[in-house]
Design a protein around this motif. Structure first.
Motif, PDB file in Angstrom:
ATOM      1  N   GLY A 281      20.307   8.672 -14.886  1.00 35.31           N
ATOM      2  CA  GLY A 281      21.227   9.632 -14.288  1.00 35.31           C
ATOM      3  C   GLY A 281      21.382  10.917 -15.078  1.00 35.31           C
ATOM      4  O   GLY A 281      22.213  11.759 -14.769  1.00 35.31           O
ATOM      5  N   LYS A 282      20.553  11.108 -16.106  1.00 39.70           N
ATOM      6  CA  LYS A 282      20.689  12.272 -16.986  1.00 39.70           C
ATOM      7  C   LYS A 282      19.855  13.472 -16.559  1.00 39.70           C
ATOM      8  O   LYS A 282      20.048  14.568 -17.056  1.00 39.70           O
ATOM      9  CB  LYS A 282      20.312  11.883 -18.423  1.00 39.70           C
ATOM     10  N   GLY A 283      18.916  13.272 -15.644  1.00 43.38           N
ATOM     11  CA  GLY A 283      18.037  14.364 -15.240  1.00 43.38           C
ATOM     12  C   GLY A 283      18.688  15.277 -14.216  1.00 43.38           C
ATOM     13  O   GLY A 283      19.807  15.036 -13.753  1.00 43.38           O
ATOM     14  N   PRO A 284      17.966  16.342 -13.845  1.00 41.99           N
ATOM     15  CA  PRO A 284      18.480  17.242 -12.810  1.00 41.99           C
ATOM     16  C   PRO A 284      18.685  16.481 -11.502  1.00 41.99           C
ATOM     17  O   PRO A 284      17.973  15.515 -11.222  1.00 41.99           O
ATOM     18  CB  PRO A 284      17.388  18.301 -12.662  1.00 41.99           C
ATOM     19  N   THR A 285      19.662  16.910 -10.726  1.00 40.13           N
ATOM     20  CA  THR A 285      19.966  16.189  -9.491  1.00 40.13           C
ATOM     21  C   THR A 285      19.577  17.002  -8.264  1.00 40.13           C
ATOM     22  O   THR A 285      19.499  18.228  -8.303  1.00 40.13           O
ATOM     23  CB  THR A 285      21.465  15.839  -9.401  1.00 40.13           C
ATOM     24  N   ALA A 286      19.347  16.274  -7.206  1.00 38.74           N
ATOM     25  CA  ALA A 286      19.050  16.877  -5.902  1.00 38.74           C
ATOM     26  C   ALA A 286      19.497  15.893  -4.837  1.00 38.74           C
ATOM     27  O   ALA A 286      19.631  14.691  -5.099  1.00 38.74           O
ATOM     28  CB  ALA A 286      17.558  17.178  -5.769  1.00 38.74           C
ATOM     29  N   TYR A 287      19.705  16.388  -3.657  1.00 44.35           N
ATOM     30  CA  TYR A 287      20.114  15.539  -2.537  1.00 44.35           C
ATOM     31  C   TYR A 287      18.887  14.857  -1.959  1.00 44.35           C
ATOM     32  O   TYR A 287      17.904  15.508  -1.617  1.00 44.35           O
ATOM     33  CB  TYR A 287      20.811  16.386  -1.471  1.00 44.35           C
ATOM     34  N   ASP A 288      18.933  13.544  -1.881  1.00 45.22           N
ATOM     35  CA  ASP A 288      17.850  12.759  -1.296  1.00 45.22           C
ATOM     36  C   ASP A 288      18.187  12.545   0.178  1.00 45.22           C
ATOM     37  O   ASP A 288      19.112  11.811   0.516  1.00 45.22           O
ATOM     38  CB  ASP A 288      17.718  11.416  -2.020  1.00 45.22           C
ATOM     39  N   LYS A 289      17.432  13.212   1.055  1.00 42.35           N
ATOM     40  CA  LYS A 289      17.718  13.163   2.497  1.00 42.35           C
ATOM     41  C   LYS A 289      17.596  11.756   3.067  1.00 42.35           C
ATOM     42  O   LYS A 289      18.363  11.378   3.944  1.00 42.35           O
ATOM     43  CB  LYS A 289      16.776  14.106   3.257  1.00 42.35           C
ATOM     44  N   MET A 290      16.611  11.006   2.601  1.00 41.34           N
ATOM     45  CA  MET A 290      16.407   9.658   3.129  1.00 41.34           C
ATOM     46  C   MET A 290      17.542   8.715   2.719  1.00 41.34           C
ATOM     47  O   MET A 290      18.000   7.910   3.504  1.00 41.34           O
ATOM     48  CB  MET A 290      15.080   9.069   2.648  1.00 41.34           C
ATOM     49  N   GLU A 291      17.958   8.814   1.465  1.00 40.35           N
ATOM     50  CA  GLU A 291      19.013   7.930   0.976  1.00 40.35           C
ATOM     51  C   GLU A 291      20.402   8.507   1.223  1.00 40.35           C
ATOM     52  O   GLU A 291      21.402   7.847   0.982  1.00 40.35           O
ATOM     53  CB  GLU A 291      18.798   7.643  -0.511  1.00 40.35           C
ATOM     54  N   LYS A 292      20.441   9.779   1.654  1.00 44.06           N
ATOM     55  CA  LYS A 292      21.692  10.475   1.934  1.00 44.06           C
ATOM     56  C   LYS A 292      22.650  10.429   0.740  1.00 44.06           C
ATOM     57  O   LYS A 292      23.837  10.120   0.869  1.00 44.06           O
ATOM     58  CB  LYS A 292      22.353   9.917   3.191  1.00 44.06           C
ATOM     59  N   SER A 293      22.087  10.738  -0.421  1.00 41.93           N
ATOM     60  CA  SER A 293      22.899  10.759  -1.636  1.00 41.93           C
ATOM     61  C   SER A 293      22.230  11.658  -2.670  1.00 41.93           C
ATOM     62  O   SER A 293      21.056  11.988  -2.552  1.00 41.93           O
ATOM     63  CB  SER A 293      23.033   9.345  -2.206  1.00 41.93           C
ATOM     64  N   LYS A 294      23.017  12.028  -3.677  1.00 47.65           N
ATOM     65  CA  LYS A 294      22.450  12.788  -4.788  1.00 47.65           C
ATOM     66  C   LYS A 294      21.703  11.823  -5.690  1.00 47.65           C
ATOM     67  O   LYS A 294      22.151  10.712  -5.924  1.00 47.65           O
ATOM     68  CB  LYS A 294      23.539  13.495  -5.584  1.00 47.65           C
ATOM     69  N   ALA A 295      20.565  12.273  -6.191  1.00 53.41           N
ATOM     70  CA  ALA A 295      19.771  11.453  -7.092  1.00 53.41           C
ATOM     71  C   ALA A 295      19.380  12.289  -8.309  1.00 53.41           C
ATOM     72  O   ALA A 295      19.284  13.508  -8.224  1.00 53.41           O
ATOM     73  CB  ALA A 295      18.526  10.940  -6.378  1.00 53.41           C
ATOM     74  N   SER A 296      19.162  11.620  -9.406  1.00 55.80           N
ATOM     75  CA  SER A 296      18.739  12.265 -10.637  1.00 55.80           C
ATOM     76  C   SER A 296      17.223  12.077 -10.791  1.00 55.80           C
ATOM     77  O   SER A 296      16.692  11.018 -10.467  1.00 55.80           O
ATOM     78  CB  SER A 296      19.472  11.614 -11.818  1.00 55.80           C
ATOM     79  N   TYR A 297      16.550  13.114 -11.273  1.00 54.23           N
ATOM     80  CA  TYR A 297      15.093  13.091 -11.395  1.00 54.23           C
ATOM     81  C   TYR A 297      14.679  13.375 -12.835  1.00 54.23           C
ATOM     82  O   TYR A 297      15.361  14.095 -13.569  1.00 54.23           O
ATOM     83  CB  TYR A 297      14.468  14.122 -10.454  1.00 54.23           C
ATOM     84  N   LYS A 298      13.534  12.843 -13.213  1.00 57.26           N
ATOM     85  CA  LYS A 298      13.005  13.041 -14.555  1.00 57.26           C
ATOM     86  C   LYS A 298      12.441  14.444 -14.720  1.00 57.26           C
ATOM     87  O   LYS A 298      11.990  15.068 -13.759  1.00 57.26           O
ATOM     88  CB  LYS A 298      11.900  12.029 -14.850  1.00 57.26           C
TER      89      LYS A 298
END
Length: 168
Positions: A93-110
């Motif tokens: 959860g430490k990486g930059p975040t973006a909205y994941d359209k499929m999961e309909k939630s914010k996600a953190s990316y490496k």
């Protein structure tokens, strides 16, 4: 399946054939906006060596690897995190975040220091979590099926991911 492989391999083949010509022309073709290359072609040329290295390590045709990275990033236009060609999520959860359209939630990316650091992590991730994708060779169907049947779930939550990858 051979039509699917032809589509995946065509960008990689283009990159291999065109590189010496473009190098002689100073990176572009005079008179053509953007060197006359499509975004897909530019992306394939930029990452072909990396895809070749990863493909060799995984036993997967580098054209399939380029196609997956292109699908994940809209050919380099939608990367979340630095050098993250696979849009790999950061479970800490430490990486930059973006909205994941499929999961309909914010996600953190490496994020990665270099494309090579991404490639090493990507190859390890595929070997560790998606062993059925390893050794797929030029069979894009086998590779994408392997990505959808990982040890910890699917690589992507899009139910049409396999079809999307095959048509990229």
């Amino acid at each position: 399946s051979s039509d699917l492989m032809a589509a995946c391999g065509s960008m990689f083949d283009f990159a291999q054939r065109s590189e010496p010509v473009l190098r002689m022309a100073g990176g572009g073709m005079p008179g053509y906006a953007g060197g006359g290359l499509t975004d897909k072609q530019k992306f394939a040329m930029q990452y072909k060596d990396l895809a070749e290295q990863v493909g060799k390590e995984l036993g997967v045709d580098p054209g399939i690897i380029i196609s997956q990275w292109g699908l994940e990033t809209a050919w380099g236009k939608k990367q979340v995190g630095q050098h993250n060609l696979g849009n790999i999520k950061d479970v800490t959860g430490k990486g930059p975040t973006a909205y994941d359209k499929m999961e309909k939630s914010k996600a953190s990316y490496k994020s990665y220091e270099t494309p090579e650091a991404f490639a090493a992590d990507y190859a390890d991730l595929i070997k560790r979590n998606f062993p059925k994708a390893v050794g797929a060779g030029s069979d894009v169907g086998a590779f994408s099926a392997g990505l959808q049947s990982g040890t910890k779930g699917a690589y992507a939550t899009d139910p049409n991911y396999r079809k999307s990858l095959a048509s990229t």
